[in-house]
Design an enzyme around this catalytic site. Structure first.
Site, PDB file in Angstrom:
ATOM      1  N   LYS A 183       0.828  -1.251  -0.238  1.00 22.17           N
ATOM      2  CA  LYS A 183       0.023   0.078  -0.012  1.00 22.17           C
ATOM      3  C   LYS A 183       0.999   1.229   0.026  1.00 22.17           C
ATOM      4  CE  LYS A 183      -2.002   2.831   2.987  1.00 22.17           C
ATOM      5  NZ  LYS A 183      -1.994   4.025   1.966  1.00 22.17           N
ATOM      6  N   GLY A 235       6.779   4.555   8.274  1.00 25.13           N
ATOM      7  CA  GLY A 235       5.971   5.952   8.599  1.00 25.13           C
ATOM      8  C   GLY A 235       6.087   6.373   9.701  1.00 25.13           C
ATOM      9  N   SER A 236       4.849   6.941  10.154  1.00 20.68           N
ATOM     10  CA  SER A 236       5.006   7.690  11.527  1.00 20.68           C
ATOM     11  C   SER A 236       4.899   7.032  12.727  1.00 20.68           C
ATOM     12  CB  SER A 236       4.030   8.852  11.606  1.00 20.68           C
ATOM     13  OG  SER A 236       2.848   8.079  11.557  1.00 20.68           O
ATOM     14  N   THR A 237       5.575   7.451  13.723  1.00 23.60           N
ATOM     15  CA  THR A 237       5.733   6.838  15.075  1.00 23.60           C
ATOM     16  C   THR A 237       4.204   6.376  15.380  1.00 23.60           C
ATOM     17  OG1 THR A 237       7.976   7.425  15.536  1.00 23.60           O
ATOM     18  CG2 THR A 237       6.554   6.704  17.561  1.00 23.60           C
ATOM     19  N   GLU A 238       3.524   7.656  15.405  1.00 25.02           N
ATOM     20  CA  GLU A 238       1.918   7.300  15.946  1.00 25.02           C
ATOM     21  C   GLU A 238       1.318   6.327  15.203  1.00 25.02           C
ATOM     22  OE1 GLU A 238      -0.039  10.955  14.704  1.00 25.02           O
ATOM     23  OE2 GLU A 238      -1.860  10.185  15.580  1.00 25.02           O
ATOM     24  N   GLY A 240       2.747   3.897  13.657  1.00 24.43           N
ATOM     25  CA  GLY A 240       3.380   2.524  14.056  1.00 24.43           C
ATOM     26  C   GLY A 240       3.116   1.951  15.465  1.00 24.43           C
ATOM     27  N   GLU A 257       9.580   0.742  10.760  1.00 18.62           N
ATOM     28  CA  GLU A 257      10.691   1.747  10.233  1.00 18.62           C
ATOM     29  C   GLU A 257       9.869   3.202  10.732  1.00 18.62           C
ATOM     30  OE1 GLU A 257      13.835   1.373   9.443  1.00 18.62           O
ATOM     31  OE2 GLU A 257      13.748  -0.785   8.717  1.00 18.62           O
ATOM     32  N   CYS A 291      13.568  10.468   7.252  1.00 12.07           N
ATOM     33  CA  CYS A 291      13.225  10.134   8.463  1.00 12.07           C
ATOM     34  C   CYS A 291      14.636  10.001   9.338  1.00 12.07           C
ATOM     35  CB  CYS A 291      12.908   8.480   8.572  1.00 12.07           C
ATOM     36  SG  CYS A 291      13.907   7.494   7.395  1.00 12.07           S
ATOM     37  N   GLU A 388       9.654  15.569  15.789  1.00  9.89           N
ATOM     38  CA  GLU A 388      10.068  15.403  14.147  1.00  9.89           C
ATOM     39  C   GLU A 388       9.189  16.324  13.501  1.00  9.89           C
ATOM     40  OE1 GLU A 388       8.756  11.998  12.040  1.00  9.89           O
ATOM     41  OE2 GLU A 388      10.810  11.615  11.450  1.00  9.89           O
TER      42      GLU A 388
HETATM   43  P1  NAD Z   1       1.955   7.940   8.318  1.00 11.30           P
HETATM   44  O1  NAD Z   1       2.350   7.006   9.262  1.00 11.30           O
HETATM   45  O2  NAD Z   1       0.959   8.989   8.327  1.00 11.30           O
HETATM   46  O3  NAD Z   1       1.596   7.154   6.854  1.00 11.30           O
HETATM   47  C1  NAD Z   1       2.275   6.102   6.354  1.00 11.30           C
HETATM   48  C2  NAD Z   1       1.485   5.147   5.641  1.00 11.30           C
HETATM   49  O4  NAD Z   1       0.576   4.444   6.472  1.00 11.30           O
HETATM   50  C3  NAD Z   1       0.734   5.642   4.613  1.00 11.30           C
HETATM   51  O5  NAD Z   1       0.510   4.698   3.610  1.00 11.30           O
HETATM   52  C4  NAD Z   1      -0.785   5.849   5.187  1.00 11.30           C
HETATM   53  O6  NAD Z   1      -1.688   5.839   4.591  1.00 11.30           O
HETATM   54  C5  NAD Z   1      -0.837   4.580   6.114  1.00 11.30           C
HETATM   55  N1  NAD Z   1      -1.628   4.627   7.357  1.00 11.30           N
HETATM   56  C6  NAD Z   1      -1.851   5.865   7.987  1.00 11.30           C
HETATM   57  N2  NAD Z   1      -2.600   5.343   9.045  1.00 11.30           N
HETATM   58  C7  NAD Z   1      -2.692   4.046   9.132  1.00 11.30           C
HETATM   59  C8  NAD Z   1      -3.339   3.077   9.995  1.00 11.30           C
HETATM   60  N3  NAD Z   1      -3.725   3.435  10.999  1.00 11.30           N
HETATM   61  N4  NAD Z   1      -3.177   1.877   9.711  1.00 11.30           N
HETATM   62  C9  NAD Z   1      -2.573   1.647   8.765  1.00 11.30           C
HETATM   63  N5  NAD Z   1      -1.833   2.206   7.815  1.00 11.30           N
HETATM   64  C10 NAD Z   1      -1.990   3.468   7.840  1.00 11.30           C
HETATM   65  O7  NAD Z   1       3.271   8.554   7.668  1.00 11.30           O
HETATM   66  P2  NAD Z   1       3.752   9.562   6.519  1.00 11.30           P
HETATM   67  O8  NAD Z   1       3.136  11.111   6.986  1.00 11.30           O
HETATM   68  O9  NAD Z   1       3.221   9.130   5.100  1.00 11.30           O
HETATM   69  O10 NAD Z   1       5.154   9.457   6.418  1.00 11.30           O
HETATM   70  C11 NAD Z   1       5.988  10.148   7.285  1.00 11.30           C
HETATM   71  C12 NAD Z   1       6.619   9.611   8.219  1.00 11.30           C
HETATM   72  O11 NAD Z   1       7.223   8.269   7.993  1.00 11.30           O
HETATM   73  C13 NAD Z   1       7.460  10.433   9.050  1.00 11.30           C
HETATM   74  O12 NAD Z   1       7.462   9.894  10.580  1.00 11.30           O
HETATM   75  C14 NAD Z   1       8.944   9.510   8.751  1.00 11.30           C
HETATM   76  O13 NAD Z   1      10.206   9.664   9.597  1.00 11.30           O
HETATM   77  C15 NAD Z   1       8.578   8.170   8.719  1.00 11.30           C
HETATM   78  N6  NAD Z   1       9.504   7.469   7.930  1.00 11.30           N
HETATM   79  C16 NAD Z   1      10.315   6.361   8.490  1.00 11.30           C
HETATM   80  C17 NAD Z   1      11.328   5.847   7.641  1.00 11.30           C
HETATM   81  C18 NAD Z   1      11.939   4.992   8.352  1.00 11.30           C
HETATM   82  O14 NAD Z   1      12.889   4.019   7.431  1.00 11.30           O
HETATM   83  N7  NAD Z   1      12.291   5.018   9.648  1.00 11.30           N
HETATM   84  C19 NAD Z   1      11.480   6.090   6.230  1.00 11.30           C
HETATM   85  C20 NAD Z   1      10.512   6.961   5.639  1.00 11.30           C
HETATM   86  C21 NAD Z   1       9.699   7.960   6.416  1.00 11.30           C
END
Ligand code: NAD
Length: 479
Positions: A183, A235-238, A240, A257, A291, A388
C-alpha cells in the site's frame, strides 16, 4: 557544424502519467469495487495529475487472497534462482524507464529532479539487483537454519521516497519467496503503480505482487486481516504504535521503520567546510522529508559562531523552486498538511524565543515551498529539538564536552540515525559506540547502499531493512 537539437518533450509527456490508475490485483489493473477514486496533485503548483482507485475493504481482501494463492501455487515452489531472474528483470526495467520514473516522482512528490534521477530511481534498481543476487543463496546467508518464506506480507509505505520505499520492501520479500500486497501513501502513489506496470511487463506470476491504493483505511484493513503473516510498515511513530497494538497477541511478524530526530555532531577538530556540506545535505536533502535527516545540529562551543556563519553563507546559495529544474536544490513540500505542520513548528520555535534564520530566497508564488530554516539557541527541552518536523528546518544547539554532546544526542525519544564530524578516528569511535542510533555516519551523511542495514531503536522502530539483515526480516529461521 550546425547542430540541431530536438525540442525537449513536455515533462508530463516524459512521465507518461495516465488519466486514471486502477488497483493492481492478481496481475491485472482493476477498478475499485464501487468505483471510488481519489486525486493525486503536483505539490509544486497544485495541479491535478491523475485519478487513482480508492480500494475498499473487499479489494484488500481480494489482493491478499491473490497473494495467498500465488504463494501457495507458484512462488513458494519456484527455485531461488528462478525468483532471482524475475528480480533482475524488474531491476533492468526500472533502469530502462528511469527517466519516466524520475520525472513522475518529482511531479507527484515535489522532490528535485536531480535527486529523483540520481538517487531514488537508481537506488530502487540497486535494491532489486542486490536482492536478486541473494534469492538462490539463502542457505548460505543462514547456514543450517532452513530459511523459509513467511507467506503473504502486507507492506505499507510513506510519501517521502515512494518508489524507493516500495523497492526496499518488495525486493527482499520476493527474494525470500514471500508474496506481497503493497500500500503506497495516498499522497504519492504514482511510481508504485508504475512499478506495478513494470512487474506486469516482467511477467511476474499474477498475484505475487499486488498494489492497493487509498488512505489509512486501506492500511488498517491490511493490518487487521488474518491473511498476512507479516506487516512491514514505514511511516510515522504514531501509526506505528497503532499497528503494534493491533498486531499484539497475534502470531504476525512485524517490522516498524518510524520517525527520527538525528543529532548531527560537529567537533572542534572537524574539517569545517566539509562538515558544512554534510550538514546541508543532512537536513535539506528531499526538503528534509527524510526519517534519518540530521535535524539537530550539535556544535562544539569553540567553533559554533564561525560554523553558523559558514552555514548561512552556504544556505544563501541554495536554489529553492521548480522540482523539474535540474538546478533546484530544494523542491516543494510534499503536501498541504505537511506544509502547515512545518510552519507550525517554525512558529513554535519563534514563540519559544529561538532566533530564526531563513534564507532571503524568492519562493514560487504557487505550490508549497518553505525557505531553508535555522532555529538557533535551542534548548534540549524545546519542541523543535524533541519532535520530528520532517521539513527543511534545522535546530542548533552547542556543547562544551564530548559527554555533553552524547547526552544531548541521546536525550530524545527517537533513535534512528546520527552523524559525527571529527578528524580523529578514535574520537569518532568513542562517540559512535555511545549513540543510541541504528545508523551512524562519520564525516559524511545520508549515504545509502542496499548492502547495509537500516533501522531504528526506541520510538524509531525495530527490525532492519537492507543487507543480510533485510533478508532475516522476511524468513522463518530455525536458530
Ligand atoms: P503515516 O504514518 O501517516 O503514513 C504512512 C503510511 O501508513 C501511509 O501509506 C498511510 O496511508 C498509512 N496509514 C496511515 N494510518 C494508518 C493506519 N492507522 N493503519 C495502517 N496504515 C495507515 O506517515 P507519513 O506521513 O506518510 O510519512 C512520514 C513519516 O514516515 C515520518 O514520521 C517519517 O519519519 C517516517 N519514515 C520513516 C522511515 C524509516 O525508514 N524509519 C522512512 C521514511 C519515512
Amino acid at each position: 557544424m550546425d547542430f540541431k537539437f530536438a525540442p525537449a518533450p513536455e515533462s508530463a509527456d516524459i512521465a507518461d502519467i495516465k488519466a486514471t490508475y486502477g488497483l493492481f490485483i492478481d496481475g491485472k489493473f482493476v477498478k475499485a469495487t464501487g468505483g471510488k477514486t481519489f486525486t493525486t496533485y503536483n505539490p509544486a503548483n497544485s495541479k491535478h495529475l491523475a485519478k487513482i482507485a480508492d480500494a475498499s475493504a473487499a479489494d484488500t481482501v481480494k489482493a491478499l487472497k491473490a497473494a495467498q494463492s500465488a504463494g501457495q501455487g507458484v512462488w513458494k515452489k519456484m527455485s531461488g534462482a528462478e525468483r532471482g531472474k524475475y528480480l533482475f528483470r524488474i531491476a533492468r526495467m526500472i533502469q530502462e524507464r528511469a527517466r519516466e520514473l524520475a520525472v513522475a516522482e518529482s511531479l507527484d512528490g515535489g522532490k528535485p529532479i536531480r535527486e529523483s534521477r540520481d538517487f531514488d530511481v537508481p537506488m530502487a534498481a540497486a535494491h532489486f539487483f542486490y536482492y536478486a543476487g541473494w534469492a538462490d543463496k539463502l542457505e548460505y546467508a543462514f547456514p543450517g537454519a532452513n530459511p523459509a518464506p513467511l507467506g503473504v506480507v502486507a507492506q505499507i509505505v510513506p510519501w517521502n521516497f515512494p518508489l524507493l520505499m516500495a523497492a526496499w520492501k518488495i525486493a527482499p520479500a520476493l527474494a525470500c519467496g514471500n508474496t506481497v500486497v503493497l500500500k503506497p501513501a495516498e499522497q504519492t502513489s504514482l511510481t508504485a503503480l508504475k512499478l506495478a506496470e513494470i512487474i506486469q511487463d516482467c511477467d511476474l506470476p499474477p498475484g505475487v505482487v499486488n498494489v492497493v491504493t487509498g488512505g489509512p483505511e486501506v492500511g488498517k484493513s491490511l493490518v487487521n486481516s488474518d491473511i498476512p503473516a507479516k506487516i512491514a510498515f514505514t511511516g510515522s511513530t504514531e501509526v506505528g504504535k497503532y499497528i503494534q497494538k493491533q498486531v499484539a497477541g497475534t502470531d504476525k511478524h512485524l517490522t516498524l521503520e518510524l520517525g527520527g530526530k538525528a543529532a548531527h555532531i560537529v567537533l572542534e577538530d572537524a574539517a569545517l567546510n566539509q562538515a558544512v556540506e554534510g550538514v546541508v545535505n543532512g537536513i535539506f536533502f528531499n526538503q528534509g522529508h527524510v526519517c534519518c535527516a540530521g535535524s539537530r545540529l550539535l556544535l562544539q562551543e569553540s567553533i559554533a559562531d564561525g560554523f553558523i556563519e559558514k552555514l548561512k553563507k552556504r544556505m544563501r546559495t541554495l536554489v529553492v523552486g521548480d522540482p523539474l529544474d535540474k538546478n533546484t536544490d530544494i523542491g516543494a513540500i510534499n503536501n498541504k498538511e505537511q506544509f502547515k505542520r512545518i510552519q507550525h513548528f517554525i512558529n513554535s520555535g519563534k514563540e519559544e524565543g529561538l532566533t530564526v534564520f531563513q534564507c532571503p530566497t524568492k519562493l514560487p508564488d504557487n505550490g508549497y515551498f518553505i525557505a531553508p530554516t535555522l532555529l538557533l539557541n535551542a534548548a534540549q527541552s524545546s519542541r523543535v529539538v524533541q519532535e520530528e518536523i520532517f521539513g527543511p528546518v534545522l535546530s542548533i544547539q552547542t556543547f562544551r564536552t564530548v559527554d555533553e554532546a552524547i547526552e544531548k544526542a541521546n536525550n530524545v525519544s527517537y533513535g534512528l540515525s546520527a552523524g559525527v564530524w571529527s578528524e580523529k578516528g578514535s574520537r569518532i569511535f568513542n562517540i559512535t559506540r555511545q549513540l543510541n542510533a541504528g545508523v551512524v555516519w562519520a564525516n559524511t551523511y545520508n549515504k545509502f547502499d542496499p548492502a547495509s542495514p537500516f533501522g531504528g531503536y526506541k520510538e524509531s522502530g525495530f527490525g532492519r531493512e537492507g543487507g543480510v539483515h533485510g533478508l532475516h526480516a522476511y524468513l522463518k529461521i530455525n536458530i
